[in-house]
Design a protein around this motif. Structure first.
Motif, PDB file in Angstrom:
ATOM      1  N   ALA A  91       0.741  -1.371   0.029  1.00 21.91           N
ATOM      2  CA  ALA A  91       0.534   0.065  -0.471  1.00 21.91           C
ATOM      3  C   ALA A  91       0.836   1.319  -0.026  1.00 21.91           C
ATOM      4  N   GLU A  92       2.137   1.416   0.850  1.00 23.35           N
ATOM      5  CA  GLU A  92       2.644   2.570   1.060  1.00 23.35           C
ATOM      6  C   GLU A  92       3.140   2.612  -0.652  1.00 23.35           C
ATOM      7  N   LYS A  93       3.001   1.820  -1.060  1.00 21.43           N
ATOM      8  CA  LYS A  93       4.057   2.152  -2.904  1.00 21.43           C
ATOM      9  C   LYS A  93       2.882   2.327  -3.842  1.00 21.43           C
ATOM     10  N   PHE A  94       1.780   2.705  -4.062  1.00 21.25           N
ATOM     11  CA  PHE A  94       0.801   2.512  -4.257  1.00 21.25           C
ATOM     12  C   PHE A  94       1.064   4.480  -5.381  1.00 21.25           C
ATOM     13  N   ASP A  95       1.010   4.977  -4.191  1.00 20.59           N
ATOM     14  CA  ASP A  95       0.853   6.341  -5.232  1.00 20.59           C
ATOM     15  C   ASP A  95       2.270   6.555  -6.362  1.00 20.59           C
ATOM     16  N   GLU A  96       3.373   5.924  -6.021  1.00 21.71           N
ATOM     17  CA  GLU A  96       4.008   5.265  -7.282  1.00 21.71           C
ATOM     18  C   GLU A  96       4.712   4.972  -7.993  1.00 21.71           C
ATOM     19  N   VAL A 124      -7.602  -0.302 -11.192  1.00 26.12           N
ATOM     20  CA  VAL A 124      -8.130   1.359 -10.815  1.00 26.12           C
ATOM     21  C   VAL A 124      -6.944   2.423 -11.491  1.00 26.12           C
ATOM     22  N   VAL A 125      -5.571   2.203 -11.892  1.00 23.71           N
ATOM     23  CA  VAL A 125      -4.994   3.210 -12.230  1.00 23.71           C
ATOM     24  C   VAL A 125      -5.798   3.062 -13.656  1.00 23.71           C
ATOM     25  N   LEU A 126      -5.483   2.090 -14.458  1.00 21.86           N
ATOM     26  CA  LEU A 126      -5.878   1.796 -15.987  1.00 21.86           C
ATOM     27  C   LEU A 126      -7.166   2.932 -15.997  1.00 21.86           C
ATOM     28  N   LEU A 127      -8.521   2.238 -14.926  1.00 20.86           N
ATOM     29  CA  LEU A 127      -9.616   3.362 -15.403  1.00 20.86           C
ATOM     30  C   LEU A 127      -9.767   4.993 -15.504  1.00 20.86           C
ATOM     31  N   ASP A 152      -6.804  -6.738  -3.606  1.00 24.83           N
ATOM     32  CA  ASP A 152      -6.588  -5.306  -2.939  1.00 24.83           C
ATOM     33  C   ASP A 152      -7.587  -4.560  -4.555  1.00 24.83           C
ATOM     34  N   THR A 153      -9.451  -4.395  -3.646  1.00 33.15           N
ATOM     35  CA  THR A 153      -9.946  -3.967  -5.332  1.00 33.15           C
ATOM     36  C   THR A 153     -10.303  -2.221  -5.386  1.00 33.15           C
TER      37      THR A 153
END
Length: 122
Positions: free
Chosen positions: A64-69, A112-115, A105-106
């Motif tokens: 989760a902590e890497k999601f933004d990057e 989610v990024v692609l959408l 993880d939904t």
């Protein structure tokens, strides 16, 4: 599910039950999902090439902590895949389209990024 700008375009875990409301179904994972038989997947297409690169996927590791990057790096990769993105948008322009992914993880995954990327391209 999340709200989308294009109401024909949505994401869904491949492990969720098939629905006729899914419309055209595209698997957007690079690796075939565990426990799903190809004959049972009810896919119209498998676009491995739109998934994050193997190196990016392995680096992210669904932490989760890497999601933004991860999201920023994946959007960068997507900017080089205009032709594939146009194919996806062309389908969504004419019919319902569901992008399928396997991640548990939904909220923090490449679908989610692609959408969001596709909705911002419209």
């Amino acid at each position: 599910m999340m709200d989308t700008v294009n109401c024909n375009l949505k994401i869904k875990r491949i492990y969720e039950e098939y629905s006729k409301n899914d419309g055209y179904r595209i698997l957007i994972d690079r690796i075939w999902p565990r426990g799903i038989k190809k004959k049972d997947a009810k896919l119209d297409a498998w676009m491995k090439e739109i998934a994050p690169s193997s190196s990016l996927r392995k680096w992210f590791g669904h932490e989760a902590e890497k999601f933004d990057e991860f999201s920023a790096k994946y959007r960068e990769e997507l900017s080089d895949k205009r032709e594939t993105l146009q194919k996806i948008l062309a389908v969504a322009d004419s019919q319902k389209l569901t992008l399928l992914y396997a991640a548990k993880d939904t909220k923090m995954n490449h679908a989610v990024v692609l959408l969001n990327f596709l909705n911002n391209s419209i």
